[in-house]
Design an enzyme around this catalytic site. Structure first.
Site, mmCIF file in Angstrom:
data_model
loop_
_atom_site.group_PDB
_atom_site.id
_atom_site.type_symbol
_atom_site.label_atom_id
_atom_site.label_comp_id
_atom_site.label_asym_id
_atom_site.label_seq_id
_atom_site.Cartn_x
_atom_site.Cartn_y
_atom_site.Cartn_z
ATOM 1 N N SER A 1 -9.857 2.052 2.255
ATOM 2 C CA SER A 1 -9.206 2.274 2.255
ATOM 3 C C SER A 1 -7.596 1.179 1.411
ATOM 4 O O SER A 1 -7.816 2.400 0.023
ATOM 5 C CB SER A 1 -8.533 3.454 2.579
ATOM 6 N N LYS B 1 1.061 -0.935 0.156
ATOM 7 C CA LYS B 1 -0.377 0.504 -0.056
ATOM 8 C C LYS B 1 1.227 1.358 0.161
ATOM 9 O O LYS B 1 2.309 1.889 0.847
ATOM 10 C CB LYS B 1 -0.748 -0.047 1.156
ATOM 11 N N SER C 1 -10.207 -0.392 6.990
ATOM 12 C CA SER C 1 -9.641 -0.274 5.916
ATOM 13 C C SER C 1 -8.826 -1.390 4.911
ATOM 14 O O SER C 1 -8.144 -1.614 3.885
ATOM 15 C CB SER C 1 -8.219 1.176 5.901
#
Lengths: 489, 477
Positions: free
Chosen positions: A153, A80, A177
């Site tokens: 997210s 990420k 997330s």
């Protein structure tokens, strides 16, 4: 032979150990897949083809020389884009950090140093959002339906594992997330106990809630990746100083006698029929395996969402104050004085949702409002911890939905932030209490979109979740349906 | 109307730890701009602070030396504000649970000893430094100082004059230096203070409205600022005006203060507990361990110097108030020198040298053993006091023992009467006028001749022997 990219990390690790395949071959095959479907999925902000191929060859050489390597050495991994990678752009999907290249590695980046980072994944800006629509750069698509969001997210990480664009991935979970996009994209997503994975080098959203965790295709990979990334870190004062654990010891489907509670507050209004049924059928499956399952209650649950948004926004307002255009990242043009630099840089550099939360957080910390909001939220935090404490006196594990519904269409909730926030109802409490949780892909809805069920464990009992997840995986009648992409399947 | 003044001070002292408060960068003054910093102390995305345990130890040490209670449970908080020298846009400080609280520092006033209360002592990080371009419309930032550990010492509003406030500042500095937690070099900014001052009609219980001065960086500036502010507030009240709560800036060159910001412009720092750090837990055992390492404090030194060593209050005060001088003094008498001689040398010639060289007592390049040896050389008659005064500057210049300097420079006193007699005779022969003057009863001629003899011997002739010989020879001529 099927494509290597369709395999799991442990399958590839076996092949690597047996020298049936090289890391370079795996990576090459992985990039072939990325070439085929990334145009549709758009899960990556940065794809690191050359760096990854060089790394893969380096690991192959080391393996050939008989050097000691970690169990997942040479396996492609996606990271990420809020986890710092030395000399590799780390943007947090924000205009503010569009050009930020960290001169250091996050501790987890060090811990995966003999894996091959193939790219940095898309996300909601600064991890604020539940659909990855808040990225400055692009909109990642749900591989099961390109018209739907991947969740957020960590939508990029979930989507690339789901679409076979990565074997495994790392994400971060502040209020769901990792688990919610894992649920939306039909993969395994795990949020470890707060403090098990070092936060050093994870660009902070809400320090007391953030935790890094794995996205994988199955539970065994999840255990292997947890082995790789957990451990005490002196660079993170909130890191737990506990002995390292081998999570593969929990890859054992025997859950006889395990006591599982289903909190009724997670099954009520707002939870779709299909999601509720998935949880209930998971419960039945557990019962059939010899577990005791019953309904329980976490009465403070209705207050969790408000407390979460106050605490996380308060911390974010302070954590994101350093993006001022002075030392790094974006700086607005044509500023007439210092105040103007701050004002323009932060107005132009942050997206709408980030600004909304900075304002909310600034407000709840302001003198005169602190007691009514921030302090009250911290009191709720204590009550929620006590809630779980009581439940875990009776149960080993809690079973719940990961998200109230399956993936929604682009734009469906982005106009109404409160509706978007409500989608986090099933996940935020764990972060507030620091507990571990996993989303496990358990069914598809009538539209062919994945439904995840959530397993919630006691603090430091991450292993119990691995065991229960593994039991579901081994005994579930649902055989995972791969998303149809690029005509390759 | 008659007014009384109420002063409270906040003192920031940089701690003399090896490394910074939240990272492993060296804690050293100066250095090329932005070379003593790392991703942590410039607040790059993703980094985390880790508290330097030594900082807590030093804060406890300061607290014990200033009679504070030490908290078992303490935490750190974020103080949020935007400024380019503050890289994270928040300073990690302590809000409601400081490490030390409820202490006091005794000061000497004309009415005797007065204890000035301390509200608290807490730890926090320093900011970087802004440098504004002399030409051009830009400023540069140097983050070398960012993350240097500070303690903030907050007094009660217990001081009733600038003189008392100055005495308090000096006492605090003496204690901090004595226990070794700060070098208190004001010119390097390692000690700075904020002044809160108000006045009220004599006899009134309620405090008047106070003004604040921030970051005053010398004691003399603080003293002048307080005197100015006292007068300013009196003038406002006497003219029927109202004192506004405001922050003022002291201009030490012009000798005036100007308004910096009013109460309305006061910042809301939005303090909240620092989520990246765990609470600071301090055990009784640790506190006791630290207490055992406390050296003799200035007040205790004063008592010893005036008591068993028989120094005057004045000399004892000067020595005990300056750790560097006190250490030199203690070590000199440990090496056998007398207390009075040691004190005279330290407060006389040595202090003079320090002034001329613009040096601090800590920078004296020789130790008490060397001073004791110098004093012993005079005692033994190896050198005269006059020669000793010439040896001292050399001791500042060269890292050599006084005996070596005396040897190398041939400064050993001439005590051999034959040798001195030869010089005396030569000088008498060369100065017939002085001899005639002596004969007609002009006694000062004797002094003139003594001077000439000392000069001819380059100061090395034993003055007593010279006198004796002159008194013998002159009357016979």
């Amino acid at each position: 032979m099927s494509n290597l990219y369709e395999l799991t990390a442990h399958e590839l690790a076996d092949k690597l150990a047996k020298k049936e395949v090289s890391s370079a071959e795996i990576c090459e095959n992985q990039f072939k897949r990325i070439d085929e479907v990334e145009g549709d999925v758009e899960g990556y902000i940065t794809v690191l083809h050359d760096e990854a191929m060089a790394k893969a060859k380096e690991i192959d050489t080391k393996r050939a020389a008989g050097e000691r390597l970690s169990p997942l050495a040479g396996i492609p991994i996606a990271v990420k884009d809020n986890i710092c990678t030395k000399d590799i752009k780390t943007t947090c999907a924000s205009h503010m950090l569009y050009n930020f290249v960290p001169p250091y590695n996050a501790t987890v980046s060090e811990k995966i140093s003999d894996l091959v980072i193939i790219g940095k994944t898309n996300m909601d800006e600064f991890a604020m959002g539940s659909s990855t629509e808040n990225s400055y750069f692009k909109k990642t698509k749900n591989p099961y339906n390109l018209g739907c969001v991947p969740g957020g997210s960590s939508g990029g990480s979930a989507a690339v594992v789901s679409a076979d664009e990565a074997i495994i991935a790392l994400g971060s979970d502040t209020g769901g997330s990792i688990r919610q996009p894992a649920s939306f994209c039909g993969v395994v997503g795990f949020k470890p106990t707060y403090g098990r994975v070092s936060r050093f080098g994870l660009v902070a959203f809400a320090s007391s809630l953030d935790q890094i965790g794995p996205f994988t295709k199955d539970v065994e990979d999840c255990a292997l990746l947890l082995n790789q990334i957990t451990g005490h870190d002196v660079k993170d004062s909130t890191s737990l100083n506990v002995p390292d654990e081998d999570f593969t010891q929990y890859l054992n489907a025997d859950i006889k006698g395990m006591k599982i509670g289903i909190p009724k507050e997670y099954m009520g209004e707002g939870i779709s029929e299909e999601v509720r049924n998935a949880v209930l059928s998971a419960a039945k499956l557990y019962e059939s395996m010899g577990a005791e399952v019953e309904q329980c209650s976490l009465p403070m649950t209705p207050y969790a969402l408000a407390a979460y948004y106050m605490i996380s926004s308060a911390e974010a307002s302070s954590n994101l104050a350093r993006y001022d255009g002075i030392r790094f990242g974006f700086r607005a043009k044509d500023c007439k004085d210092l105040e103007d630099v701050y004002f323009k840089t932060r107005s132009e550099g942050f997206g709408k949702e980030v600004k909304r939360r900075i304002m909310l957080g600034t407000f709840v910390l302001s003198s005169g409002y602190y007691d009514a909001y921030y302090k009250k939220a911290q009191q709720v935090r204590t009550l929620i911890r006590e809630d779980f404490g009581k439940a875990f006196e009776k149960y080993d594990l809690l079973l719940a939905p990961t998200a109230p519904d399956t993936a929604w269409k682009f734009g469906e909730k982005s106009a109404d932030p409160v509706q978007m926030y409500a989608a986090d109802i099933c996940t935020v409490s764990l972060n507030i209490a620091g507990l571990p949780g996993m989303s496990f892909p358990f069914a598809l809805d009538k539209n062919g979109l994945p439904i995840g069920v959530q397993l919630i464990g006691k603090a430091m009992h991450d292993g119990d979740i691995i065991r229960a997840g593994y039991a579901l995986e081994k005994n579930s009648a649902y055989t995972k349906t791969k998303p149809q992409l690029g005509g390759a399947n | 109307m008659k007014y009384e003044t109420v002063i409270g001070l906040e003192i920031h002292a940089e701690l003399a730890t090896n490394t910074k408060i939240y990272c492993s960068c060296a804690n050293e003054f100066g250095g090329e701009e932005n070379t003593r910093c790392c991703p942590v102390c410039i607040g790059l995305p993703g980094v985390l602070p880790v508290l330097n345990k030594k900082v807590v130890e030093y804060c406890i040490k300061a607290g014990l030396a200033m009679n504070c209670e030490i908290s078992h449970f303490s935490k750190q908080d974020r103080k949020n504000y935007f400024y380019p020298d503050l890289p994270k846009a928040y300073q990690i400080s302590q809000f409601d649970l400081p490490i030390c609280k409820n202490g006091y520092v005794p000061i000497e006033t004309k009415n005797g000893t007065k204890n000035i209360g301390l509200t608290r002592i807490h730890i926090e990080e320093d900011a970087g430094k802004l440098m504004h371009a002399e030409f051009g419309d830009y400023s540069r930032v140097d983050y070398n100082r960012g993350g240097v550990p500070l303690i903030e010492i907050v007094s009660e509003p217990d001081m009733s004059s600038p003189e008392e406030a100055l005495a308090f500042l000096e006492s605090v500095r003496a204690i901090l230096k004595c226990v070794g937690v700060s070098d208190c070099k004001m010119q390097e900014g390692s000690l700075r203070c904020d002044i809160n001052l108000s006045i009220r009609p004599e006899g009134q219980k309620e405090f008047g409205i106070r003004s604040e001065h921030k970051n005053v960086n010398s004691f003399s500036a603080a003293y002048r600022a307080m005197q100015y502010e006292e007068k300013r507030q009196k003038a406002v009240l006497d003219a029927g005006g109202v004192i506004e709560q405001e922050t003022r800036r002291w201009d030490d060159v012009k000798g005036v203060s100007t308004i910096m910001r009013t109460k309305e412009e006061a910042q809301d720092y939005r303090y909240f507990p620092e989520p990246d750090l765990m609470p600071v837990i301090i055990s009784d055992e640790w506190v006791e361990e630290i207490r055992k390492t406390l050296p003799e404090l200035p007040k205790e030194k004063f008592a010893r110097y005036t008591g068993e060593l028989g120094l005057s209050d004045y000399d004892a005060g000067l020595l005990s108030g300056n750790t560097g001088l006190a250490n030199l003094f203690d070590s000199s008498i440990e090496n056998g020198a007398g207390a009075k001689e040691s004190a005279n040398w330290i407060l006389g010639d040595i202090s003079k040298e320090l002034n001329e060289r613009n040096m601090e007592a800590d920078d004296i390049p020789f130790d008490g053993a060397a001073l004791a040896e110098l004093i012993a050389l005079i005692g033994k008659g190896t050198i005269s006091g006059t020669i000793a005064k010439k040896v001292l500057p050399v001791m500042f210049e060269e890292n050599k023992k006084p005996s070596v300097i005396v040897e190398e420079k041939g400064l050993v006193q001439i005590t051999d009467e034959g040798a001195i007699k030869k010089i005396v005779e030569e000088v008498i022969a060369a100065n017939p006028q002085a001899v005639s003057d002596f004969k007609v009863g002009k006694k000062q001629a004797m002094g003139f001749l003594t001077g000439q003899i000392m000069r001819a011997s380059k100061g090395k002739a034993n003055p007593a022997a010279v006198n004796k010989l002159l008194s013998e020879i002159l009357p016979t001529l």
